[in-house]
Design a protein around this motif. Structure first.
Motif, PDB file in Angstrom:
ATOM      1  N   ILE A 119       9.083  -0.448  10.487  1.00  0.00           N
ATOM      2  CA  ILE A 119       7.669  -1.827  10.387  1.00  0.00           C
ATOM      3  C   ILE A 119       6.844  -1.872  11.427  1.00  0.00           C
ATOM      4  CG2 ILE A 119       8.819  -2.455  12.924  1.00  0.00           C
ATOM      5  CD1 ILE A 119       8.895  -4.827  12.730  1.00  0.00           C
ATOM      6  N   LEU A 120       6.809  -0.584  11.879  1.00  0.00           N
ATOM      7  CA  LEU A 120       4.961  -0.233  12.244  1.00  0.00           C
ATOM      8  C   LEU A 120       4.228   0.418  10.594  1.00  0.00           C
ATOM      9  CD1 LEU A 120       5.098   2.033  15.367  1.00  0.00           C
ATOM     10  CD2 LEU A 120       4.561  -0.860  14.955  1.00  0.00           C
ATOM     11  N   HIS A 121       4.903   1.400  10.161  1.00  0.00           N
ATOM     12  CA  HIS A 121       4.333   1.396   8.515  1.00  0.00           C
ATOM     13  C   HIS A 121       4.462  -0.042   7.944  1.00  0.00           C
ATOM     14  CE1 HIS A 121       6.178   5.042   9.251  1.00  0.00           C
ATOM     15  NE2 HIS A 121       5.146   5.674  10.459  1.00  0.00           N
ATOM     16  N   LEU A 122       5.265  -0.199   7.698  1.00  0.00           N
ATOM     17  CA  LEU A 122       5.253  -1.752   6.495  1.00  0.00           C
ATOM     18  C   LEU A 122       4.069  -2.922   7.297  1.00  0.00           C
ATOM     19  CD1 LEU A 122       7.068  -3.293   4.192  1.00  0.00           C
ATOM     20  CD2 LEU A 122       7.992  -4.483   6.211  1.00  0.00           C
ATOM     21  N   SER A 123       3.619  -2.446   8.342  1.00  0.00           N
ATOM     22  CA  SER A 123       2.610  -3.785   8.863  1.00  0.00           C
ATOM     23  C   SER A 123       1.705  -3.293   7.931  1.00  0.00           C
ATOM     24  CB  SER A 123       2.733  -3.433  10.350  1.00  0.00           C
ATOM     25  OG  SER A 123       2.125  -2.745  10.615  1.00  0.00           O
ATOM     26  N   LEU A 124       1.268  -1.974   8.655  1.00  0.00           N
ATOM     27  CA  LEU A 124      -0.009  -1.263   8.013  1.00  0.00           C
ATOM     28  C   LEU A 124      -0.007  -1.593   6.573  1.00  0.00           C
ATOM     29  CD1 LEU A 124      -0.084   2.037  10.029  1.00  0.00           C
ATOM     30  CD2 LEU A 124      -1.925   0.227   9.665  1.00  0.00           C
ATOM     31  N   PHE A 125       1.146  -1.414   5.482  1.00  0.00           N
ATOM     32  CA  PHE A 125       0.588  -1.562   4.244  1.00  0.00           C
ATOM     33  C   PHE A 125      -0.048  -2.525   4.263  1.00  0.00           C
ATOM     34  CE2 PHE A 125       4.280   1.827   4.086  1.00  0.00           C
ATOM     35  CZ  PHE A 125       2.668   2.913   4.149  1.00  0.00           C
ATOM     36  N   TRP A 126       0.495  -3.668   4.766  1.00  0.00           N
ATOM     37  CA  TRP A 126      -0.328  -5.184   4.562  1.00  0.00           C
ATOM     38  C   TRP A 126      -1.335  -5.741   4.608  1.00  0.00           C
ATOM     39  CZ3 TRP A 126       2.223  -8.781   2.195  1.00  0.00           C
ATOM     40  CH2 TRP A 126       3.106  -8.920   1.775  1.00  0.00           C
ATOM     41  N   VAL A 127      -2.406  -4.677   5.392  1.00  0.00           N
ATOM     42  CA  VAL A 127      -3.407  -4.134   5.506  1.00  0.00           C
ATOM     43  C   VAL A 127      -4.568  -4.761   3.922  1.00  0.00           C
ATOM     44  CG1 VAL A 127      -5.873  -3.186   6.465  1.00  0.00           C
ATOM     45  CG2 VAL A 127      -3.468  -3.940   7.750  1.00  0.00           C
ATOM     46  N   PRO A 128      -3.952  -3.385   3.452  1.00  0.00           N
ATOM     47  CA  PRO A 128      -5.103  -3.456   1.619  1.00  0.00           C
ATOM     48  C   PRO A 128      -4.877  -4.410   1.309  1.00  0.00           C
ATOM     49  CG  PRO A 128      -3.729  -1.590   2.397  1.00  0.00           C
ATOM     50  CD  PRO A 128      -3.426  -2.251   3.731  1.00  0.00           C
ATOM     51  N   VAL A 129      -3.665  -4.865   1.229  1.00  0.00           N
ATOM     52  CA  VAL A 129      -2.892  -6.125   0.425  1.00  0.00           C
ATOM     53  C   VAL A 129      -3.389  -6.896   0.439  1.00  0.00           C
ATOM     54  CG1 VAL A 129      -1.583  -7.380  -0.261  1.00  0.00           C
ATOM     55  CG2 VAL A 129      -0.964  -4.818  -0.167  1.00  0.00           C
ATOM     56  N   ALA A 130      -3.550  -7.575   1.544  1.00  0.00           N
ATOM     57  CA  ALA A 130      -4.384  -8.691   2.661  1.00  0.00           C
ATOM     58  C   ALA A 130      -5.857  -8.325   1.905  1.00  0.00           C
ATOM     59  CB  ALA A 130      -4.676  -9.140   4.159  1.00  0.00           C
ATOM     60  N   PHE A 131      -6.838  -7.438   1.910  1.00  0.00           N
ATOM     61  CA  PHE A 131      -8.057  -8.247   1.579  1.00  0.00           C
ATOM     62  C   PHE A 131      -8.008  -7.276   0.176  1.00  0.00           C
ATOM     63  CE2 PHE A 131      -8.883  -6.246   6.033  1.00  0.00           C
ATOM     64  CZ  PHE A 131      -9.444  -6.878   6.803  1.00  0.00           C
ATOM     65  N   LEU A 132      -6.954  -6.962  -0.565  1.00  0.00           N
ATOM     66  CA  LEU A 132      -7.158  -6.788  -1.600  1.00  0.00           C
ATOM     67  C   LEU A 132      -7.353  -8.547  -2.018  1.00  0.00           C
ATOM     68  CD1 LEU A 132      -6.591  -6.260  -5.070  1.00  0.00           C
ATOM     69  CD2 LEU A 132      -5.072  -6.022  -4.467  1.00  0.00           C
ATOM     70  N   PHE A 133      -6.474  -9.422  -2.108  1.00  0.00           N
ATOM     71  CA  PHE A 133      -6.194 -10.667  -2.080  1.00  0.00           C
ATOM     72  C   PHE A 133      -7.051 -11.566  -1.483  1.00  0.00           C
ATOM     73  CE2 PHE A 133      -1.647  -9.586  -3.135  1.00  0.00           C
ATOM     74  CZ  PHE A 133      -1.002 -10.536  -3.648  1.00  0.00           C
ATOM     75  N   SER A 134      -8.024 -11.254  -0.545  1.00  0.00           N
ATOM     76  CA  SER A 134      -8.696 -11.806  -0.126  1.00  0.00           C
ATOM     77  C   SER A 134     -10.139 -11.621  -1.010  1.00  0.00           C
ATOM     78  CB  SER A 134      -9.609 -11.430   1.711  1.00  0.00           C
ATOM     79  OG  SER A 134      -9.982 -11.896   1.971  1.00  0.00           O
TER      80      SER A 134
END
Length: 326
Positions: free
Chosen positions: A268-283
């Motif tokens: 769950i910690l790994h999964l959360s980190l993978f969301w970070v670049p995805v979030a900034f990509l979408f941003s």
């Protein structure tokens, strides 16, 4: 106060460790806040507090902030090689959060003056909590204070954001409230969570990596750049967003995290980190699209960052703290 004080001073197991009452308060506030917000959106109820302001304030300062203190009041003394925080000290912070939350939520449904009082009381608790972390940092004798410095600095940014939000609310300044929310999202919620994650996730994953002391600093500078670019021109922040996406994604890949794996406390910690670049990509992408069109993405990037990363990593770390695995 006598009844409340007597309850707090009794040797209740529920109050024996800081993470328990603060996490419960955050959970209760989250449920009530979301319920009230849904009623405001549907028009079932009306309030003098604008729904957008209510949504931001309740989740940032009534849900995430008590949850952060729940985690940090337990782990920050360990990070800084200090003794545990005394019960009377963290309960002194809990009281204004409980009272302030009640006044704000009840005031939203009744009188805005009560909501205003609740914001001030909660702000006081927030600043007092930061001061406790500051004292722990100052008392620490460890040589490497890099991580706890960034945790303290980002928590302090949260206090500044809270203060600016309250000032903006009283001054009826939409710009100041918006600015406060930007600071709260990027330099507070995200930076606190990421400062802890970049320290602990590789450790929990048994990845002995070579630490880049400039990594978190560079992330913080780019986050400041994001906010400044948004002030200069809305949606211009895509410049910083793509840089953040690249730097963070590259760093996470270098960690070579063992994902997927059978340990839910870890993945769950790994999964959360993978969301970070995805979030900034979408941003970055949504900002570019918004510059050339009238499409409103309804803060999609912020919701991906906060729900995908901050909320998910908080669940992971909160579970570990509750189980005594921190």
């Amino acid at each position: 106060m006598g009844i409340l004080g007597g309850f707090l001073m009794k040797n209740h197991y529920f109050l024996s460790q800081p993470h328990q009452p603060f996490f419960v308060l955050a959970f209760i506030n989250a449920i009530i806040s979301i319920f009230i917000f849904s009623l405001l959106l549907k028009g079932t109820i009306t309030s003098e507090v604008l729904s957008a302001n209510y949504h931001a304030y309740s989740l940032i300062f009534l849900m995430f902030t008590p949850a952060f203190f729940a985690f940090l009041f337990t782990t920050f003394p360990r990070f800084s090689a200090n003794p545990p925080i005394e019960k009377i000290v963290y309960l002194t912070i809990l009281v204004p959060f409980v009272v302030g939350s009640f006044f704000f939520l009840f005031g939203t449904l009744t009188f805005s003056a009560l909501a205003s009082i609740g914001m001030v009381i909660t702000l006081i608790g927030h600043l007092l909590g930061i001061n406790i972390l500051r004292k722990l940092y100052k008392a620490s004798t460890i040589e490497d204070k890099h991580d706890i410095f960034w945790i303290l600095l980002s928590m302090s940014a949260g206090g500044v954001a809270h203060l600016l939000f309250v000032i903006g609310y009283f001054a009826n300044s939409i710009w100041l409230i918006s600015f406060a929310i930007q600071i709260a999202i990027y330099l507070y919620l995200f930076l606190v969570a990421f400062s802890v994650a970049q320290r602990m996730v590789p450790f929990f994953s048994h990845r002995m990596i070579e630490r880049d002391e400039l990594f978190v600093r560079n992330i913080a500078l780019l986050l400041v750049g994001h906010i400044i670019l948004e002030i200069i021109k809305p949606h211009l922040s895509f410049i910083a967003d793509f840089a953040l996406m690249y730097i963070i994604a590259n760093e996470i890949l270098e960690w070579e995290l063992p994902f997927p794996n059978p340990n839910p406390l870890l993945w769950i910690l790994h999964l959360s980190l993978f969301w970070v670049p995805v979030a900034f990509l979408f941003s970055g992408l949504t900002s570019i699209i918004s510059i050339f069109s009238d499409i409103n993405f309804m803060f999609l990037d912020i919701h991906i960052l906060v729900l995908g990363f901050v909320f998910t990593v908080l669940i992971g770390f909160g579970t570990r703290v509750t189980l005594g695995h921190s």
